[in-house]
Structures are given as structure tokens and as C-alpha cells.
Enzyme design. Structure first.
Site, PDB file in Angstrom:
ATOM      1  N   HIS A 129     -11.207   4.948 -15.495  1.00 42.86           N
ATOM      2  CA  HIS A 129     -10.734   3.661 -15.735  1.00 42.86           C
ATOM      3  C   HIS A 129     -11.341   2.757 -14.586  1.00 42.86           C
ATOM      4  O   HIS A 129     -11.217   1.760 -14.988  1.00 42.86           O
ATOM      5  CB  HIS A 129      -9.082   3.777 -15.784  1.00 42.86           C
ATOM      6  CG  HIS A 129      -8.716   2.632 -16.145  1.00 42.86           C
ATOM      7  ND1 HIS A 129      -8.556   2.290 -17.484  1.00 42.86           N
ATOM      8  CD2 HIS A 129      -7.926   1.547 -15.670  1.00 42.86           C
ATOM      9  CE1 HIS A 129      -7.698   1.089 -17.682  1.00 42.86           C
ATOM     10  NE2 HIS A 129      -7.452   0.506 -16.559  1.00 42.86           N
ATOM     11  N   TYR A 148      -8.920  -9.256 -10.244  1.00 40.38           N
ATOM     12  CA  TYR A 148     -10.015  -8.825  -9.678  1.00 40.38           C
ATOM     13  C   TYR A 148     -10.841  -9.656  -8.623  1.00 40.38           C
ATOM     14  O   TYR A 148     -11.773  -9.224  -8.249  1.00 40.38           O
ATOM     15  CB  TYR A 148     -10.908  -8.509 -10.969  1.00 40.38           C
ATOM     16  CG  TYR A 148     -10.293  -7.554 -12.042  1.00 40.38           C
ATOM     17  CD1 TYR A 148     -10.378  -6.182 -11.597  1.00 40.38           C
ATOM     18  CD2 TYR A 148      -9.722  -7.713 -13.007  1.00 40.38           C
ATOM     19  CE1 TYR A 148     -10.026  -5.109 -12.556  1.00 40.38           C
ATOM     20  CE2 TYR A 148      -9.235  -6.797 -14.094  1.00 40.38           C
ATOM     21  CZ  TYR A 148      -9.389  -5.445 -13.424  1.00 40.38           C
ATOM     22  OH  TYR A 148      -9.007  -4.589 -14.321  1.00 40.38           O
ATOM     23  N   ARG A 169     -13.711   0.468 -16.055  1.00 40.49           N
ATOM     24  CA  ARG A 169     -13.286  -0.768 -16.675  1.00 40.49           C
ATOM     25  C   ARG A 169     -13.027  -1.796 -15.483  1.00 40.49           C
ATOM     26  O   ARG A 169     -13.370  -2.962 -15.723  1.00 40.49           O
ATOM     27  CB  ARG A 169     -12.127  -0.535 -17.304  1.00 40.49           C
ATOM     28  CG  ARG A 169     -11.157  -1.665 -17.975  1.00 40.49           C
ATOM     29  CD  ARG A 169      -9.922  -1.138 -18.863  1.00 40.49           C
ATOM     30  NE  ARG A 169      -9.098  -1.988 -18.924  1.00 40.49           N
ATOM     31  CZ  ARG A 169      -9.115  -3.022 -19.801  1.00 40.49           C
ATOM     32  NH1 ARG A 169      -9.986  -3.070 -20.868  1.00 40.49           N
ATOM     33  NH2 ARG A 169      -8.077  -3.988 -20.103  1.00 40.49           N
ATOM     34  N   LYS A 205      -4.393  -1.300 -26.723  1.00 40.49           N
ATOM     35  CA  LYS A 205      -3.033  -1.601 -26.072  1.00 40.49           C
ATOM     36  C   LYS A 205      -2.101  -2.490 -26.480  1.00 40.49           C
ATOM     37  O   LYS A 205      -2.598  -3.966 -26.615  1.00 40.49           O
ATOM     38  CB  LYS A 205      -3.264  -1.521 -24.523  1.00 40.49           C
ATOM     39  CG  LYS A 205      -1.956  -1.449 -23.733  1.00 40.49           C
ATOM     40  CD  LYS A 205      -2.398  -1.328 -22.299  1.00 40.49           C
ATOM     41  CE  LYS A 205      -1.016  -1.177 -21.366  1.00 40.49           C
ATOM     42  NZ  LYS A 205      -1.263  -1.237 -19.917  1.00 40.49           N
ATOM     43  N   HIS A 253      -6.402  -8.792 -22.161  1.00 37.68           N
ATOM     44  CA  HIS A 253      -5.247  -9.089 -21.229  1.00 37.68           C
ATOM     45  C   HIS A 253      -4.493 -10.149 -21.749  1.00 37.68           C
ATOM     46  O   HIS A 253      -5.151 -11.050 -22.316  1.00 37.68           O
ATOM     47  CB  HIS A 253      -5.618  -9.340 -19.974  1.00 37.68           C
ATOM     48  CG  HIS A 253      -6.157  -8.386 -18.987  1.00 37.68           C
ATOM     49  ND1 HIS A 253      -6.968  -8.561 -17.777  1.00 37.68           N
ATOM     50  CD2 HIS A 253      -5.855  -6.927 -19.110  1.00 37.68           C
ATOM     51  CE1 HIS A 253      -7.197  -7.264 -17.306  1.00 37.68           C
ATOM     52  NE2 HIS A 253      -6.764  -6.395 -18.035  1.00 37.68           N
ATOM     53  N   ARG A 259     -10.861   0.692 -22.373  1.00 49.39           N
ATOM     54  CA  ARG A 259     -10.279   1.909 -21.900  1.00 49.39           C
ATOM     55  C   ARG A 259     -10.470   3.278 -22.443  1.00 49.39           C
ATOM     56  O   ARG A 259     -11.227   3.015 -23.607  1.00 49.39           O
ATOM     57  CB  ARG A 259      -8.721   1.527 -22.390  1.00 49.39           C
ATOM     58  CG  ARG A 259      -7.841   0.342 -21.765  1.00 49.39           C
ATOM     59  CD  ARG A 259      -6.723  -0.157 -22.183  1.00 49.39           C
ATOM     60  NE  ARG A 259      -5.984  -1.123 -21.740  1.00 49.39           N
ATOM     61  CZ  ARG A 259      -6.118  -2.287 -22.340  1.00 49.39           C
ATOM     62  NH1 ARG A 259      -6.789  -2.426 -23.476  1.00 49.39           N
ATOM     63  NH2 ARG A 259      -5.553  -3.447 -21.900  1.00 49.39           N
TER      64      ARG A 259
END
Length: 484
Positions: free
Chosen positions: A428, A463, A431, A364, A454, A339
Site C-alpha cells: 500500500h 500527503y 499507492r 472501495k 477519495h 489499492r
């Protein structure tokens, strides 16, 4: 400074103190008060003994005078005065203790820490510092130490506002620089609380509710962006009910407000959910109401596929970035799936060359993790380190401190336009491209999840929807038909 009650004076004892081969005056408090500590620190030659848990001072008549000035009406044992050859009836001159304005002073130590000093007459301020991650209290020096980063500065401003005083060095590091779009500056928050201020003044009862909500969010250490959003939405909610306290607003009124605000402002599904979350957070975290207090319908969040670049577009983007530092940043973001906030907060020591990995601290959700360090990025990274010599942060701005996210976004857009690639992609997207290209290369989905940080594998599975290899492996039934 002057209203130190006589009853408190009776709880203070002054006696002789032999310490480290010397003779001192020791002061003890039967009932400790933070005002007393502040006054002790104003007396010349003060020391604090962590071993004996007391303040002590030079054994001089000047100290006696200063003690009497700091604590009017203080009773000193006659045995102490006799040993010091002072008159028992000696009256102190005008108070010598200096008046300090109500401020929190922030300086920088040699070890790259923020040193926080404050007048103890506001002891409630000291307790707020424990909200800031990484705090440490130095008992010997009686000051606080905080991590030297912009998040500490943001939280300090949110806690102390106009009372915060930075040294010129720190102001230079964090204040906005002239130079506009390409500046490497870090935006310094305005000296006020982080919450949104409505255009009309809220009544005192709503100000009190807003303050309680802000402090609860700080205690839970929510991110700055989440706090700002929650307080913004909650302040608008309160301003909708100027004559009613928050605790008296009914569930039906909450529901009506959400419907009204979504219609009036045409909010997206995500914003609508955020409004509901902000209101729920106040009632459940501050007022401790049950979760079943009210029922508000939640909109279904639409599934948006991420914008990605092809491998050739990524190569074109790097070729269109001649600046070594800028190219190194973009290559690292793409090669490790970072990120933009994680890239600017990287420290030099977070690059683990021997293990071929990168340590991501406080990502995050306040989670640490490791991600991959690509072999092809190493020559560029080594060249960058040799040329720029960063000290703390891997990518530093012109005035020190972490590099600006806005600057990365700016030079990315310029490189994207020069390369002539998809104008809808952002930083972004690098990523997203890392995850998609890793899937195309046959990498394990679980490993990609770990690299991206994640919590849920379902987040990583999206994805699969944009993986070109997954689409190529699917044949259309039309191809099985004989159309000749």
C-alpha cells in the site's frame, strides 16, 4: 416432497395447449406456489413459455402419469383425457418424481457466468440471490446468473453455507492450492455463514438477532470485510448478555460493555469506533431505533502519516523484481495509485491504451473511477500480455481466476528485502508514494484525488504532510539568524 395439500391441487388446471405447430399439455396455477414450479421441473420434457406464462409438457400418457405423481389428487378435465384416449379413472403408479437433496448447485456457463440452480421447495433461498450484485434471472431456463468472481462465491457461501455445491472446475479455481507462501491461489471461504461464531453457543434469541443483522448487512451490500467485522463484534456483544434479549439491553449497559471490552482487550481507537459502529448499526438498521438512543464517547483517531518510498527506492524495488509478472503488478500499482484489491480485480478490458487510462470497477465504497496509465509502464505491460495471454483478469493465478493478494504481499516483501529499502513499507506504500510523488511534481491536488478515488479532498491533503518539496519550500527562522 409429499405434503402438497389437496386445497392447492384444486388451484391447478391441466388443459391442451397448441404452441409452435404442436400439441402439448399446459398447466396453470390460480394461486402460484414455488413448490409447484419445482415439481414441474422434475417432469421429463418440461418447457416454460415466457410469452404465455405457463409450463407445458409433451402430450403423452407418460406426462399425465408424471403430473399425477407430482401432484397427488390432481383433477384433469375429462375432455383432455378423452382426446388423449385415456381412462378417466386411471390411477397413477408410485410417484416418479425424484427426491433432490436440499442444495444450491453452482456451475459455469460458456459466457463466464455462474449458473445457479436450486430446488424451488425452498423459495426463500431464491429471494436471497437478489442481494448479490450483478444477479440476473433467466426466465426461459429458470435459473440464476451471477458474476464469475470470488465475491459471488463468498456471498453464496455466506447465504447457503453447507447447502452450496460447486462443480469440480469451480472448486479447482477457488480452492486453496498447495505450495504455501508463493501460491497463486484464491482462498475459498469455508462452507458456513460469514459471521463469527463465539466459543460458547449463543442462545436461540441471540442467534435470531445475529441472523437478522447479517441479512440486513447483506441487503445493504456492505463489503465482506465490513460484514465480518460487524458480525464479529456484535456476536461478542450478545454473548456478554446471555439472559437478555438485544432489544432489552439499555443504553447504559451498552456504554458499560464498550468500556469493559476496550479495557479488557486494550483495543485501539479504530477498533473501539468499530465496536460502537457495529452495535449502532444493529439498533438503528434492524430494530429501527433513533440515533439518540444512547451516548457513547468516541475516541479521537490519531493522525498517522503514511509510509512512503523515495523515487530511488521505487526504482530499486523494481530492479529487485526479476519476474515479469510481479514487476508489471508493482509498476501498475505505483504508476496508477492502485489499492491491492483493485490491482487483482483488474480485467484485461479495463486497460484503455488508446485513452491512456485504467478503468477501476467496484473500488472501495463500490465506486467506479478512471486513473492514469503511465507511458513507461506500457512496454512492460505489452510484454506481459504477449507472454502470459490472460483471458479475463489482467493478472490471473495458476489455476485461473484473479491473482491472490497474499501472493502480491509475499513477493513484494522478498523484493523489498533484496533491495534493502525501508523494511516498514508495504504494498500500500506504493499507492502513498504515487500520491506524494505526484504532489512533488506539481500535479493538481483535485486530479490526484480523482485518481485515488477519495471522497473528501481532506483525505488527499494529508500527503502534503509528507511531500518533500513542501518541506523544502519552508525555511527555518534559524537560517535568518547571524550565528557567526
Amino acid at each position: 416432497m409429499s405434503n402438497f395439500s389437496a386445497s392447492k391441487e384444486a388451484n391447478i388446471q391441466v388443459r391442451l395447449f397448441h404452441h409452435r405447430g404442436g400439441k402439448y399439455l399446459r398447466i396453470d396455477f390460480k394461486q402460484y406456489d414455488s413448490n409447484a414450479k419445482y415439481r414441474c421441473k422434475q417432469i421429463e420434457g418440461y418447457r416454460y413459455s415466457a410469452t404465455h406464462s405457463c409450463w407445458y409438457f409433451p402430450c403423452t400418457s407418460g406426462t399425465i402419469t408424471a403430473l399425477r405423481s407430482a401432484f397427488p389428487g390432481l383433477s384433469i378435465a375429462s375432455s383432455v383425457l378423452e382426446e388423449m384416449n385415456l381412462e378417466i379413472s386411471e390411477t397413477p403408479p408410485a410417484p416418479a418424481i425424484r427426491e433432490e437433496k436440499m442444495a444450491v448447485w453452482v456451475s459455469r456457463t460458456a459466457g463466464r457466468k455462474f449458473k445457479i440452480e436450486m430446488p424451488e421447495v425452498r423459495s426463500d433461498w431464491a429471494s436471497k440471490l437478489e442481494i448479490i450484485p450483478g444477479w440476473h434471472f433467466d426466465t426461459a431456463g429458470q435459473f440464476w446468473l451471477l458474476p464469475d468472481n470470488k465475491e459471488s462465491i463468498r456471498l453464496l457461501f455466506s447465504l447457503f453455507g453447507q447447502h452450496l455445491e460447486l462443480t469440480p472446475e469451480i472448486q479447482a479455481d477457488f480452492a486453496p492450492r498447495s505450495g504455501g507462501r508463493g501460491s497463486d491461489s484464491i482462498s475459498l471461504p469455508k462452507p458456513q455463514r460469514v459471521r463469527w461464531r463465539p466459543s460458547t453457543t449463543l442462545p436461540p434469541m441471540h442467534e435470531k438477532a445475529l441472523l437478522a443483522f447479517e441479512e440486513q448487512l447483506l441487503i445493504e451490500r456492505m463489503s465482506y470485510a465490513t460484514m465480518k467485522s460487524y458480525l464479529n463484534h456484535f456476536a461478542r456483544f450478545l454473548s456478554h448478555f446471555p439472559q437478555r434479549e438485544a432489544k432489552d439491553i439499555s443504553p447504559d449497559q451498552i456504554r458499560d460493555y464498550v468500556i469493559h471490552i476496550v479495557k479488557a482487550r486494550d483495543y485501539s481507537a479504530s477498533s473501539q469506533n468499530q465496536i460502537i459502529n457495529a452495535i449502532k448499526a444493529y439498533y438503528e438498521k434492524v430494530l429501527k431505533y433513533q440515533r439518540q438512543l444512547y451516548k457513547v464517547s468516541r475516541p479521537k483517531k490519531p493522525l498517522r502519516l503514511p509510509s512512503i518510498l523515495t523515487r530511488e527506492e521505487v526504482r530499486q524495488l523494481f530492479d529487485a523484481t526479476p519476474n515479469l509478472k510481479h514487476r508489471c503488478i508493482l509498476m501498475l500499482i505505483y504508476s496508477a495509485g492502485l489499492r491491492i484489491s483493485e490491482a487483482v480485480n483488474l480485467r484485461v478490458r479495463d486497460i484503455k491504451k488508446s485513452r491512456k487510462c485504467i478503468f477501476i470497477r467496484d473500488g472501495k465504497g463500490s465506486k467506479d473511477r478512471y486513473t492514469v496509465l503511465a507511458n513507461n509502464v506500457m512496454p512492460v505491460l505489452d510484454q506481459y500480455l504477449k507472454q502470459y495471454h490472460p483471458k479475463l483478469y489482467l493478472f490471473e493465478g495458476q489455476s485461473g481466476g484473479a491473482y491472490s493478494k497474499r501472493s502480491i504481499q509475499a513477493f513484494f516483501c522478498r523484493a523489498r528485502d533484496r533491495a534493502g529499502i525501508n523494511p516498514d513499507v508495504t504494498v500500500h506504500s506504493l499507492r502513498h508514494s504515487f500520491a506524494t510523488h505526484s504532489l512533488d511534481a506539481g500535479e493538481n491536488l483535485r486530479y490526484i484525488q480523482e485518481a485515488l478515488g477519495h471522497n473528501d479532498i481532506k483525505t488527499t491533503e494529508r500527503y502534503l504532510h509528507v511531500s518533500s518539496d513542501a518541506l523544502r519550500s519552508l525555511s527555518s527562522p534559524l537560517d535568518d539568524m547571524d550565528l557567526s
